[in-house]
Write a protein that holds these residues in place. Structure first.
Motif, PDB file in Angstrom:
ATOM      1  N   ASN A  81       0.842  -1.189   0.000  1.00 41.66           N
ATOM      2  CA  ASN A  81       0.000   0.000   0.000  1.00 41.66           C
ATOM      3  C   ASN A  81       0.881   1.245   0.000  1.00 41.66           C
ATOM      4  O   ASN A  81       1.716   1.429   0.886  1.00 41.66           O
ATOM      5  CB  ASN A  81      -0.926  -0.005   1.217  1.00 41.66           C
ATOM      6  N   LEU A  82       0.687   2.105  -0.997  1.00 37.88           N
ATOM      7  CA  LEU A  82       1.461   3.339  -1.091  1.00 37.88           C
ATOM      8  C   LEU A  82       1.265   4.218   0.143  1.00 37.88           C
ATOM      9  O   LEU A  82       2.207   4.851   0.621  1.00 37.88           O
ATOM     10  CB  LEU A  82       1.056   4.125  -2.339  1.00 37.88           C
TER      11      LEU A  82
ATOM     12  N   ASP B 263      -2.318   9.392   2.172  1.00 37.41           N
ATOM     13  CA  ASP B 263      -1.469  10.581   2.172  1.00 37.41           C
ATOM     14  C   ASP B 263      -0.614  10.582   0.905  1.00 37.41           C
ATOM     15  O   ASP B 263       0.205   9.675   0.698  1.00 37.41           O
ATOM     16  CB  ASP B 263      -0.582  10.577   3.423  1.00 37.41           C
ATOM     17  N   LEU B 264      -0.769  11.596   0.064  1.00 36.61           N
ATOM     18  CA  LEU B 264      -0.062  11.616  -1.224  1.00 36.61           C
ATOM     19  C   LEU B 264       1.438  11.809  -1.054  1.00 36.61           C
ATOM     20  O   LEU B 264       2.225  11.306  -1.861  1.00 36.61           O
ATOM     21  CB  LEU B 264      -0.642  12.711  -2.123  1.00 36.61           C
ATOM     22  N   ARG B 265       1.860  12.523  -0.014  1.00 38.43           N
ATOM     23  CA  ARG B 265       3.304  12.689   0.206  1.00 38.43           C
ATOM     24  C   ARG B 265       3.941  11.347   0.561  1.00 38.43           C
ATOM     25  O   ARG B 265       5.008  11.001   0.060  1.00 38.43           O
ATOM     26  CB  ARG B 265       3.541  13.723   1.314  1.00 38.43           C
TER      27      ARG B 265
ATOM     28  N   VAL C 230      -3.039  -1.652 -10.172  1.00 40.96           N
ATOM     29  CA  VAL C 230      -2.824  -0.427  -9.395  1.00 40.96           C
ATOM     30  C   VAL C 230      -4.175   0.211  -9.087  1.00 40.96           C
ATOM     31  O   VAL C 230      -4.942   0.525 -10.004  1.00 40.96           O
ATOM     32  CB  VAL C 230      -1.940   0.580 -10.160  1.00 40.96           C
ATOM     33  N   GLU C 231      -4.456   0.392  -7.815  1.00 40.08           N
ATOM     34  CA  GLU C 231      -5.687   1.071  -7.434  1.00 40.08           C
ATOM     35  C   GLU C 231      -5.618   2.550  -7.817  1.00 40.08           C
ATOM     36  O   GLU C 231      -4.522   3.128  -7.918  1.00 40.08           O
ATOM     37  CB  GLU C 231      -5.929   0.919  -5.928  1.00 40.08           C
ATOM     38  N   PRO C 232      -6.772   3.201  -8.022  1.00 34.60           N
ATOM     39  CA  PRO C 232      -6.767   4.626  -8.392  1.00 34.60           C
ATOM     40  C   PRO C 232      -6.093   5.495  -7.329  1.00 34.60           C
ATOM     41  O   PRO C 232      -6.244   5.260  -6.132  1.00 34.60           O
ATOM     42  CB  PRO C 232      -8.255   4.958  -8.512  1.00 34.60           C
ATOM     43  N   VAL C 233      -5.345   6.481  -7.814  1.00 38.09           N
ATOM     44  CA  VAL C 233      -4.699   7.474  -6.948  1.00 38.09           C
ATOM     45  C   VAL C 233      -5.238   8.845  -7.355  1.00 38.09           C
ATOM     46  O   VAL C 233      -5.286   9.152  -8.548  1.00 38.09           O
ATOM     47  CB  VAL C 233      -3.162   7.439  -7.110  1.00 38.09           C
ATOM     48  N   PRO C 234      -5.648   9.681  -6.415  1.00 40.49           N
ATOM     49  CA  PRO C 234      -6.158  11.019  -6.771  1.00 40.49           C
ATOM     50  C   PRO C 234      -5.143  11.789  -7.605  1.00 40.49           C
ATOM     51  O   PRO C 234      -3.931  11.609  -7.467  1.00 40.49           O
ATOM     52  CB  PRO C 234      -6.383  11.685  -5.409  1.00 40.49           C
ATOM     53  N   ARG C 235      -5.643  12.681  -8.444  1.00 39.20           N
ATOM     54  CA  ARG C 235      -4.781  13.376  -9.405  1.00 39.20           C
ATOM     55  C   ARG C 235      -4.430  14.801  -8.994  1.00 39.20           C
ATOM     56  O   ARG C 235      -3.798  15.517  -9.768  1.00 39.20           O
ATOM     57  CB  ARG C 235      -5.443  13.379 -10.786  1.00 39.20           C
TER      58      ARG C 235
END
Length: 317
Positions: A262-263, A268-270, A293-298
């Motif tokens: 998990n990223l 948290d994007l950072r 890859v699960e979606p990541v906010p843009r």
């Protein structure tokens, strides 16, 4: 394999090799860079040879301070403001170079502009000690996953270079944001470790997107790629797939993933940016056919994360 030295012991050995025209892998706050004297054509050529990098792909010249930068490039008032606000840090500025700018043409790939960055930490220290700018693309085989630890760099390039300087895991984990400054116009060439929104807040200017051609590093369609195929925006996990997750909610069938990382469990994007390349490398090593890859906010740093994932998933050249 290359010798790995802790950065506290590496300044003099690194400078000796760099002065002799040898490339050295060094830590920066963004990712690890494969550095060589940007004024020495043979030294720069060794970067391309070690990475297997196409020579039409320009490099970033790293400087120790504004005095060094101004000898190389022409700074508009807007460019000065950006440098004063975000250097040293994860911002690269693409600017017109001066007539006698002292950088070998291999660095600029024949363009009339040059990409400049002032890094934090050891990178800046070694440039200041050497007294010359360093060309320093990411320390990895060209097109493959970027190294964010000394161990990852050694696994990728250790049989091609003599020294890797170990500064621990890279703090940002993504390459720098690249902005072309032409007068009062700002154009995004590569999203990265500085969110574009921060630049727009400072300047009050909208940053243009949609740049074409290879004007700076990181603009090739296929880049940052693991050997394993990548499937983006996965809503479900298929049999035998590895899963690169993001946030607290899982894709359907995640419990059946061959391996999951998990990223950022908290979303948290950072944290996600800092983990991206290391997690991709670990899932690549799992030997699965595909990484879902699960979606990541843009928004924010998510723009850069999605840029890297899209290029990693592109058809291989």
């Amino acid at each position: 394999m290359a010798e790995i030295l802790a950065q506290k012991d590496a300044l003099e050995p690194a400078c000796r090799l760099l002065a002799a025209g040898e490339p050295v892998a060094i830590p920066t706050e963004t990712v690890y860079g494969l550095a060589a004297d940007a004024t020495d054509g043979e030294a720069v050529a060794r970067i391309f040879e070690a990475k297997g990098r196409p020579r039409f792909n320009p490099l970033i010249a790293h400087v120790a301070d504004m005095e060094m930068a101004r000898r190389i490039a022409v700074f508009s008032p807007l460019a000065e403001r950006l440098a004063e606000s975000f250097w040293p840090g994860p911002l690269t500025l693409v600017l017109p170079h001066r007539e006698n700018y002292g950088i070998h043409p291999l660095v600029t790939a024949g363009l009339d502009t040059i990409a400049l960055r002032c890094p934090q930490g050891f990178g800046r220290e070694v440039i200041a000690r050497l007294g010359r700018p360093l060309a320093a693309p990411s320390a990895n085989i060209s097109g493959r996953v970027t190294g964010t630890t000394a161990q990852a760099v050694n696994a990728s390039l250790g049989d091609r270079i003599r020294l890797v300087v170990d500064g621990g895991p890279a703090k940002v984990g993504l390459e720098s944001t690249i902005i072309k400054v032409l007068g009062d116009e700002l154009t995004l060439l590569r999203p990265g470790g500085l969110a574009v929104e921060e630049i727009e807040r400072l300047t009050g200017e909208a940053v243009k997107r949609g740049a074409t051609g290879v004007q700076a590093p990181g603009m090739l369609a296929s880049h940052y790629a693991p050997h394993t195929g990548i499937r983006l925006d996965a809503a479900e996990v298929r049999p035998g797939e590895a899963l690169l997750a993001f946030g607290p909610d899982r894709a359907l069938g995640a419990e059946n993933a061959a391996k999951m990382l998990n990223l950022s469990p908290a979303g948290d994007l950072r944290e996600a940016a800092a983990n991206l390349f290391a997690h991709l490398s670990a899932l690549d090593a799992a030997g699965c056919q595909t990484i879902a890859v699960e979606p990541v906010p843009r928004h924010g740093l998510g723009e850069a994360i999605n840029d890297r994932l899209t290029r990693a998933a592109a058809p291989r050249e």
